[in-house]
Design an enzyme around this catalytic site. Sequence first.
Site, PDB file in Angstrom:
ATOM      1  N   SER A 141       8.192  -1.557   6.029  1.00 37.74           N
ATOM      2  CA  SER A 141       7.090  -2.098   6.834  1.00 37.74           C
ATOM      3  C   SER A 141       6.887  -3.559   6.482  1.00 37.74           C
ATOM      4  CB  SER A 141       5.795  -1.320   6.560  1.00 37.74           C
ATOM      5  OG  SER A 141       4.681  -1.950   7.165  1.00 37.74           O
ATOM      6  N   TYR A 154      -0.025   2.645   0.705  1.00 41.17           N
ATOM      7  CA  TYR A 154       1.050   2.522   1.686  1.00 41.17           C
ATOM      8  C   TYR A 154       1.884   1.269   1.443  1.00 41.17           C
ATOM      9  CZ  TYR A 154       3.259   1.964   6.283  1.00 41.17           C
ATOM     10  OH  TYR A 154       4.163   1.779   7.315  1.00 41.17           O
TER      11      TYR A 154
END
Length: 250
Positions: A141, A154
């Site tokens: 990401s 995350y």
Amino acid sequence: MTLLAGRVALITGASGGIGRGIALRFAQEGAAVALHCRTGEAAARALAREIGERAVVLPGADLTVEDDCRNVVTQAAEWGGGRLDALVNSAGVQPVQPLPQMTAADWRAVVDTNLTSVFACTQAAAEAMREHGGTITHIASVEAGSPAPGHAHYSAAKAAVVMHARAAAQEYGAFGIRVNTVSPGLIDREGLAEAWPEGVRRWRQAVAVRRLGRPEDVGDACVFLASPLASWITGHDLVVDGGVSARPTW
């Protein structure tokens, strides 16, 4: 186009939006695709019907469990006639939790799903690829380098995924196994604009190409990295964000 003709690929998290987009692009490029899902079996089976006979659904594996990771890789290879050419580690979760209120259990749930699963699936897949080589691609990401509020677990997990790929590229390269990451920006999904209108508005203002990403954008990047076109690319993080990370921060 048949960049992946004759290849057997395992896509984890294939019932989700990004996983589905990756699986479709692999199939369109000629690969046979094993579609892992943990809970979205109906969506995975609908995807398999859309692809046709070159797809199989492998449901139920909990990728936070090491044995399940090994089992799903074994099942994919057996279905592929004894070989596995490509793995895309797409399964993941992205809850929003403020760091001060986050528990160790919250942290572990995200890290195990997004990072430990990548380690275990990669290790199992590399064993299956050891004789003939292959490619492994992790979905990371842009938050690996630019964390968002409420995403400490995350972002940390995705940053570790990028580093895992670099380390794995070194250690598995001698066996003809290439390991890379794809780091998407904001990928559109049904209901996103309604659920997060302010975030979508800010993204559209910031992104160079003036749109959100699509699952097939991520799929294209994964196809490229798994194809012969990327035969000398390993340990690389391919950012797919429409240019948002090129925006000045001052």
